[in-house]
Design a protein around this motif. Structure first.
Motif, short mmCIF file in Angstrom:
data_model
loop_
_atom_site.label_atom_id
_atom_site.label_comp_id
_atom_site.label_asym_id
_atom_site.label_seq_id
_atom_site.Cartn_x
_atom_site.Cartn_y
_atom_site.Cartn_z
N ASP A 72 19.77 53.41 50.24
CA ASP A 72 20.27 53.77 49.05
C ASP A 72 21.72 53.30 49.05
OD1 ASP A 72 18.19 55.17 47.46
OD2 ASP A 72 18.26 56.55 49.19
N GLU A 73 22.35 53.28 47.81
CA GLU A 73 23.79 53.03 47.80
C GLU A 73 24.52 54.31 48.36
OE1 GLU A 73 27.36 52.11 44.74
OE2 GLU A 73 25.29 52.02 43.96
N ARG A 75 26.84 57.29 48.90
CA ARG A 75 27.77 58.23 48.01
C ARG A 75 29.08 58.69 48.48
NH1 ARG A 75 22.43 59.86 46.55
NH2 ARG A 75 22.44 61.62 47.80
N GLN A 78 31.03 64.66 49.73
CA GLN A 78 31.59 65.56 48.97
C GLN A 78 32.39 66.59 49.79
OE1 GLN A 78 31.18 65.89 45.35
NE2 GLN A 78 30.44 63.90 45.77
#
Length: 96
Positions: A72-73, A75, A78
């Motif tokens: 996946d890309e 992220r 956080q």
């Protein structure tokens, strides 16, 4: 796809950065590879977002070293929570 950094999951713990670099180089320039040890995932940064998309399209859900890859890309990371206002052991006790 906007980013060039990919999350590569479901890896065997024995996979190393060189193996992933070789795998992803087929789809363009590999800027960096970071295997997160004993976690079964890595981050691969490609030279361009187009190369990252090509690698993701070609390799997602394919078998590598006996495991089905999940790509996946990546992220942005956080910030971690401190799990409450007190932080640490006994942080929420009443003080007299």
């Amino acid at each position: 796809m906007e980013g060039k950094r990919l999350y590569v999951g479901n890896l065997t713990y024995s996979v190393n950065e060189g193996q992933l670099r070789d795998l992803f180089t087929q789809y363009g320039e590999v800027a960096s590879v970071k295997v997160i040890e004993q976690k079964g995932f890595a981050f691969v940064e490609m030279g361009t977002s187009e190369e990252a998309q090509a690698a993701m399209d070609a390799l997602n859900q394919t078998v590598f070293e006996g495991r089905t890859l999940r790509i996946d890309e990546a992220r942005p990371m956080q910030p971690r929570s401190d799990f409450g206002s007190g932080g640490g052991y006994g942080g929420n006790r009443r003080r007299y």
